[in-house]
Design a protein around this motif. Structure first.
Motif, PDB file in Angstrom:
ATOM      1  N   VAL A 116       3.228 140.143 117.461  1.00  0.00           N
ATOM      2  CA  VAL A 116       2.744 138.776 117.618  1.00  0.00           C
ATOM      3  C   VAL A 116       3.506 137.801 116.725  1.00  0.00           C
ATOM      4  CG1 VAL A 116       0.725 137.264 117.512  1.00  0.00           C
ATOM      5  CG2 VAL A 116       0.450 139.657 118.188  1.00  0.00           C
ATOM      6  N   ASN A 117       3.671 138.151 115.453  1.00  0.00           N
ATOM      7  CA  ASN A 117       4.236 137.227 114.477  1.00  0.00           C
ATOM      8  C   ASN A 117       5.646 137.595 114.027  1.00  0.00           C
ATOM      9  OD1 ASN A 117       0.943 136.985 113.415  1.00  0.00           O
ATOM     10  ND2 ASN A 117       2.082 135.200 114.113  1.00  0.00           N
ATOM     11  N   TRP A 118       6.375 138.336 114.860  1.00  0.00           N
ATOM     12  CA  TRP A 118       7.771 138.613 114.545  1.00  0.00           C
ATOM     13  C   TRP A 118       8.557 138.695 115.842  1.00  0.00           C
ATOM     14  CZ3 TRP A 118      11.476 137.591 111.700  1.00  0.00           C
ATOM     15  CH2 TRP A 118      12.657 138.330 111.679  1.00  0.00           C
ATOM     16  N   LYS A 119       9.520 137.805 116.004  1.00  0.00           N
ATOM     17  CA  LYS A 119      10.337 137.730 117.214  1.00  0.00           C
ATOM     18  C   LYS A 119      11.787 138.129 116.962  1.00  0.00           C
ATOM     19  CE  LYS A 119       6.643 136.202 119.113  1.00  0.00           C
ATOM     20  NZ  LYS A 119       5.821 137.138 119.917  1.00  0.00           N
ATOM     21  N   HIS A 152      -4.129 142.383 114.907  1.00  0.00           N
ATOM     22  CA  HIS A 152      -3.602 141.064 114.588  1.00  0.00           C
ATOM     23  C   HIS A 152      -4.625 140.166 113.889  1.00  0.00           C
ATOM     24  CE1 HIS A 152      -1.557 137.297 114.798  1.00  0.00           C
ATOM     25  NE2 HIS A 152      -2.353 136.802 115.730  1.00  0.00           N
ATOM     26  N   ALA A 153      -5.812 140.044 114.434  1.00  0.00           N
ATOM     27  CA  ALA A 153      -6.803 139.095 113.903  1.00  0.00           C
ATOM     28  C   ALA A 153      -7.174 139.408 112.457  1.00  0.00           C
ATOM     29  CB  ALA A 153      -8.046 139.090 114.788  1.00  0.00           C
ATOM     30  N   VAL A 154      -7.443 140.685 112.164  1.00  0.00           N
ATOM     31  CA  VAL A 154      -7.840 141.026 110.793  1.00  0.00           C
ATOM     32  C   VAL A 154      -6.659 140.938 109.834  1.00  0.00           C
ATOM     33  CG1 VAL A 154      -9.820 142.434 111.418  1.00  0.00           C
ATOM     34  CG2 VAL A 154      -7.572 143.497 111.325  1.00  0.00           C
ATOM     35  N   HIS A 155      -5.447 141.219 110.310  1.00  0.00           N
ATOM     36  CA  HIS A 155      -4.285 141.109 109.438  1.00  0.00           C
ATOM     37  C   HIS A 155      -4.027 139.663 109.037  1.00  0.00           C
ATOM     38  CE1 HIS A 155      -2.038 145.176 110.210  1.00  0.00           C
ATOM     39  NE2 HIS A 155      -3.160 145.306 109.528  1.00  0.00           N
ATOM     40  N   ARG A 192       3.998 128.762 102.612  1.00  0.00           N
ATOM     41  CA  ARG A 192       3.017 129.822 102.370  1.00  0.00           C
ATOM     42  C   ARG A 192       1.860 129.645 103.352  1.00  0.00           C
ATOM     43  NH1 ARG A 192       2.645 132.469  97.512  1.00  0.00           N
ATOM     44  NH2 ARG A 192       0.391 132.196  97.500  1.00  0.00           N
ATOM     45  N   ILE A 193       1.425 130.737 103.947  1.00  0.00           N
ATOM     46  CA  ILE A 193       0.400 130.605 104.973  1.00  0.00           C
ATOM     47  C   ILE A 193      -0.956 130.308 104.346  1.00  0.00           C
ATOM     48  CG2 ILE A 193       1.646 132.168 106.514  1.00  0.00           C
ATOM     49  CD1 ILE A 193      -0.541 134.255 105.949  1.00  0.00           C
ATOM     50  N   ASN A 194      -1.788 129.599 105.111  1.00  0.00           N
ATOM     51  CA  ASN A 194      -3.149 129.299 104.711  1.00  0.00           C
ATOM     52  C   ASN A 194      -3.971 129.079 105.977  1.00  0.00           C
ATOM     53  OD1 ASN A 194      -2.838 126.448 105.505  1.00  0.00           O
ATOM     54  ND2 ASN A 194      -1.543 126.295 103.671  1.00  0.00           N
ATOM     55  N   LYS A 195      -5.215 128.750 105.809  1.00  0.00           N
ATOM     56  CA  LYS A 195      -6.103 128.589 106.965  1.00  0.00           C
ATOM     57  C   LYS A 195      -5.707 127.417 107.851  1.00  0.00           C
ATOM     58  CE  LYS A 195     -10.221 130.680 104.855  1.00  0.00           C
ATOM     59  NZ  LYS A 195     -11.625 130.449 104.446  1.00  0.00           N
ATOM     60  N   LYS A 196      -4.983 126.455 107.303  1.00  0.00           N
ATOM     61  CA  LYS A 196      -4.611 125.276 108.082  1.00  0.00           C
ATOM     62  C   LYS A 196      -3.363 125.491 108.923  1.00  0.00           C
ATOM     63  CE  LYS A 196      -6.716 121.874 104.964  1.00  0.00           C
ATOM     64  NZ  LYS A 196      -6.476 120.667 104.117  1.00  0.00           N
ATOM     65  N   ASN A 197      -2.364 126.227 108.381  1.00  0.00           N
ATOM     66  CA  ASN A 197      -1.094 126.314 109.109  1.00  0.00           C
ATOM     67  C   ASN A 197      -0.912 127.609 109.902  1.00  0.00           C
ATOM     68  OD1 ASN A 197      -0.392 128.253 107.180  1.00  0.00           O
ATOM     69  ND2 ASN A 197       0.919 126.857 106.009  1.00  0.00           N
ATOM     70  N   LEU A 198      -1.886 128.525 109.835  1.00  0.00           N
ATOM     71  CA  LEU A 198      -1.790 129.748 110.631  1.00  0.00           C
ATOM     72  C   LEU A 198      -3.155 130.108 111.200  1.00  0.00           C
ATOM     73  CD1 LEU A 198       0.039 132.058 111.635  1.00  0.00           C
ATOM     74  CD2 LEU A 198      -0.717 133.379 109.654  1.00  0.00           C
ATOM     75  N   LYS A 199      -3.235 130.089 112.508  1.00  0.00           N
ATOM     76  CA  LYS A 199      -4.443 130.501 113.225  1.00  0.00           C
ATOM     77  C   LYS A 199      -4.170 131.831 113.915  1.00  0.00           C
ATOM     78  CE  LYS A 199      -6.184 126.466 112.175  1.00  0.00           C
ATOM     79  NZ  LYS A 199      -7.209 126.321 111.094  1.00  0.00           N
ATOM     80  N   GLU A 226       1.698 132.339 117.227  1.00  0.00           N
ATOM     81  CA  GLU A 226       2.731 133.371 117.277  1.00  0.00           C
ATOM     82  C   GLU A 226       3.932 132.976 116.417  1.00  0.00           C
ATOM     83  OE1 GLU A 226       3.716 134.850 121.113  1.00  0.00           O
ATOM     84  OE2 GLU A 226       1.630 135.107 121.729  1.00  0.00           O
ATOM     85  N   LYS A 227       3.663 132.277 115.333  1.00  0.00           N
ATOM     86  CA  LYS A 227       4.710 131.903 114.389  1.00  0.00           C
ATOM     87  C   LYS A 227       5.204 133.148 113.646  1.00  0.00           C
ATOM     88  CE  LYS A 227       2.288 127.508 113.589  1.00  0.00           C
ATOM     89  NZ  LYS A 227       1.578 126.693 112.577  1.00  0.00           N
ATOM     90  N   GLN A 228       6.469 133.122 113.225  1.00  0.00           N
ATOM     91  CA  GLN A 228       7.027 134.259 112.491  1.00  0.00           C
ATOM     92  C   GLN A 228       6.475 134.271 111.061  1.00  0.00           C
ATOM     93  OE1 GLN A 228      11.099 135.739 114.314  1.00  0.00           O
ATOM     94  NE2 GLN A 228      11.435 133.972 113.014  1.00  0.00           N
ATOM     95  N   VAL A 229       5.857 135.397 110.696  1.00  0.00           N
ATOM     96  CA  VAL A 229       5.232 135.559 109.381  1.00  0.00           C
ATOM     97  C   VAL A 229       5.852 136.762 108.687  1.00  0.00           C
ATOM     98  CG1 VAL A 229       3.073 136.015 108.154  1.00  0.00           C
ATOM     99  CG2 VAL A 229       3.075 134.532 110.192  1.00  0.00           C
TER     100      VAL A 229
END
Length: 365
Positions: free
Chosen positions: A196-199, A249-252, A274-281, A285-288
């Protein structure tokens, strides 16, 4: 169950009690001082040129020319005898680790590094278990999570196997299969489509990396490792977050956001946030990735059951980036490879028992 480990220096039940023996960053002068101050600390190999750390095509070509050409790896700092007595371990007839698997893993990683300069390293829960317990995590199944430094293998694909090249699997060899100790077969595979988060996209150029997974085999044993990539031309590496939709995915995502509030370092690699509740839902499918504050140019021996294994010297920094500053405290993460609930710390009593009880047992007949 019989205890067969040595005298243990138990970790206790404090989240912050254990401190790493080595500094988080170890340069050549630090290594020299370690050898001078502590005669029990020795170098396993003479010093040699560090592998090139860069993502440029020229650097990759240079690294490919050095591959299998007598290049010496960086230093490995040997474990001191007292360090090898730190963790007890036990035997069992079920829910255990086969002794031969322990030997194979240890020798495999050392031979790749010391003979071929290929830096494979324990990662995720495997690294956590080695450092915190002396083996595999005691409350999880055996899972040999491995990483490999990207540029150490990319040269196997030749000069056209580089960032932006067509996505295809490549097979290669490290050493001679018929030499003493044998060589290694290697298959390099492009990133799978289901993460999901790595392309597989390089953050700066936005071009595809040529490979992500590496299947390395010798004889009847094989090891699968995923690539760690240099991060934005800095002296750091990133390791992609590997999640599957409707599986883990959801719990990670929730765990990673929590770890960031506790000193972890998960980022959106394309924007360096840095990820947080605002920039990653969860739906994103953003690369993390986890950012490792290391160049992987120093490795050290540490206890692994009845033998040793080599790990990056900056293991403390890596574990903090991935699990937060409380990584020394035991958490339950759910089933192998895919927890279906958020990670939760155990009770203080259970934490003390697990830290003092050693790793997952060794199998006996």
């Amino acid at each position: 169950i019989a205890a067969i480990g040595g005298i243990a220096s138990l970790l206790g039940n404090s989240r912050h009690q254990q401190q790493p023996r080595h500094n988080l960053r170890i340069d050549d002068e630090d290594r020299r001082q370690l050898s001078l101050i502590d005669p029990k600390t020795v170098e396993l190999r003479p010093p040699g040129p560090a592998p090139t750390v860069a993502i440029s095509d020229a650097a990759i070509t240079n690294n490919a020319n050095n591959l299998n050409a007598g290049r010496l790896p960086p230093h490995v700092i040997a474990a001191r005898p007292e360090d090898l007595q730190r963790f007890p371990y036990h035997t069992a007839t079920e829910q255990c680790v086969q002794p031969q698997d322990i030997i194979d893993i240890s020798e495999f990683i050392k031979d790749l590094y010391l003979t071929h300069g290929v830096r494979t390293f324990p990662r995720n829960g495997f690294l956590l278990g080695i450092i915190r317990h002396g083996g595999f995590l005691p409350i999880e199944n055996v899972d040999v999570d491995m990483g490999v430094v990207y540029e150490d293998l990319v040269g196997l694909g030749g000069p056209d196997f580089k960032i932006g090249s067509p996505r295809k699997s490549i097979k290669g060899m490290l050493g001679d299969l018929y030499s003493k100790g044998g060589g290694f077969k290697v298959r390099l595979d492009p990133v799978e489509d289901f993460w999901v988060n790595w392309k597989g996209i390089e953050p700066l150029s936005q071009r595809k990396y040529p490979y992500f997974g590496a299947m390395i085999s010798r004889g009847g044993y094989r090891l699968h490792a995923y690539a760690a990539y240099q991060y934005r031309n800095r002296n750091e590496y990133f390791y992609p977050r590997l999640d599957k939709i409707d599986f883990n995915h959801a719990v990670h995502v929730k765990d990673a956001i929590r770890y960031n509030t506790e000193g972890g370092d998960y980022r959106l690699v394309d924007t360096d946030e840095r990820i947080n509740k605002k920039n990653l839902k969860v739906k994103d499918e953003k690369q993390v990735a986890t950012i490792f504050n290391t160049t992987f140019n120093c490795f050290m021996e540490t206890k692994f059951y009845f033998t040793t294994i080599i790990v990056p010297c900056e293991y403390d920094s890596m574990l903090t980036a991935q699990f937060g500053e409380n990584w020394k405290y035991v958490e339950r993460r759910g089933a192998r490879g895919g927890p279906r609930r958020e990670t939760q710390p155990v009770t203080e009593e259970e934490n003390a028992q697990l830290l003092n009880g050693g790793p997952r047992p060794v199998c006996v007949s």
